[in-house]
Design an enzyme around this catalytic site. Sequence first.
Site, PDB file in Angstrom:
ATOM      1  CE  LYS A   1      -6.651  -0.034   1.483  1.00  0.00           C
ATOM      2  NZ  LYS A   1      -5.386   0.173   0.939  1.00  0.00           N
TER       3      LYS A   1
ATOM      4  CE  LYS B   1       0.564   3.255   4.234  1.00  0.00           C
ATOM      5  NZ  LYS B   1       0.747   2.741   3.081  1.00  0.00           N
TER       6      LYS B   1
ATOM      7  CB  THR C   1      -3.204   2.855   1.552  1.00  0.00           C
ATOM      8  OG1 THR C   1      -3.652   1.888   0.611  1.00  0.00           O
ATOM      9  CG2 THR C   1      -3.571   3.304   2.515  1.00  0.00           C
TER      10      THR C   1
END
Length: 308
Positions: free
Chosen positions: A174, A249, A99
């Site tokens: 995502k 994050k 990611t």
Amino acid sequence: MVNGTRTIGFIGLGHMGGPMAANLVEGGHRVLGHDLMPELLAQAVESGVEDAGSSASAAATADVVITMLPAGRHVLGLYRDEGLLAAARPGTLFIDCSTIDVADARAAHEAATAAGMRALDAPVSGGVVGAEAGTLTFMAGGGGAEFAEAEPLLAVMGKKAVHCGGPGAGQAAKICNNMILGISMIAVSEAFVLGESLGLSAQSLFDVASTASGQCWALTANCPVPGPVPTSPANRDYRPGFAAPLMAKDLALAASAARAGGVPAELGLRAAELYAEYAEGGGADQDFSGIVTTLRRGMADGTGQGGV
């Protein structure tokens, strides 16, 4: 390739990558793995992954190279500076399941293409539990032909793969998905703390909300309070399924994209702040659902800030 069996170079064998590589082995594929942490590599070898010796060696004879790394700088560094692309055979398909920032994902695609390779960004949702069970959801960005080639491998590691568009589209999906998840977990946590203050039991609130308009994954699958969902991390002292620093994050990536695009994502930006503070403090080694504990502390000290 014999009877659908592929030779796969797998770089990054951590909490997510290790189980994913093991599932590929279980699916009949040859997996050449590498990780900088010897203990992670050793665990992968126990599951049938072959120790390639280096990332370049893992890529040299692979049909497909999969990376699962912490951040975009690691992916780009591996591709460009550490010779991963140079080591692979022309036309090799590179699938990055990390990611990372959308811009970094697009840069990785460009680097791969310039080197004569093909690329797909395919981040995942489902956490460690999904990686171990082979039930991940993949969000893919890149060409249709690349997605079609990758899909059988993604099916071994997950239950669903969605082709979201061109380069970087998987990463875009995502961070948007996880912005929804982060905001909804905070909302569910606040609702439980409010319910407790009003004398409502957690089970009663769950029984209502799980079958009413408050129903969501953060409630029914990852319930932040012990009891209603026996498999949720709340019943294991918030040992991570999806660790708070990882949520922090992902929300930071979403916040950065929102600011860059001029999107007034007020709840997303605030969720990013809350999770950053939580991950740097008491949530450093806890599941992201443990943020409910900070809300309770806020009630106890009368600040309403939860110590976040």
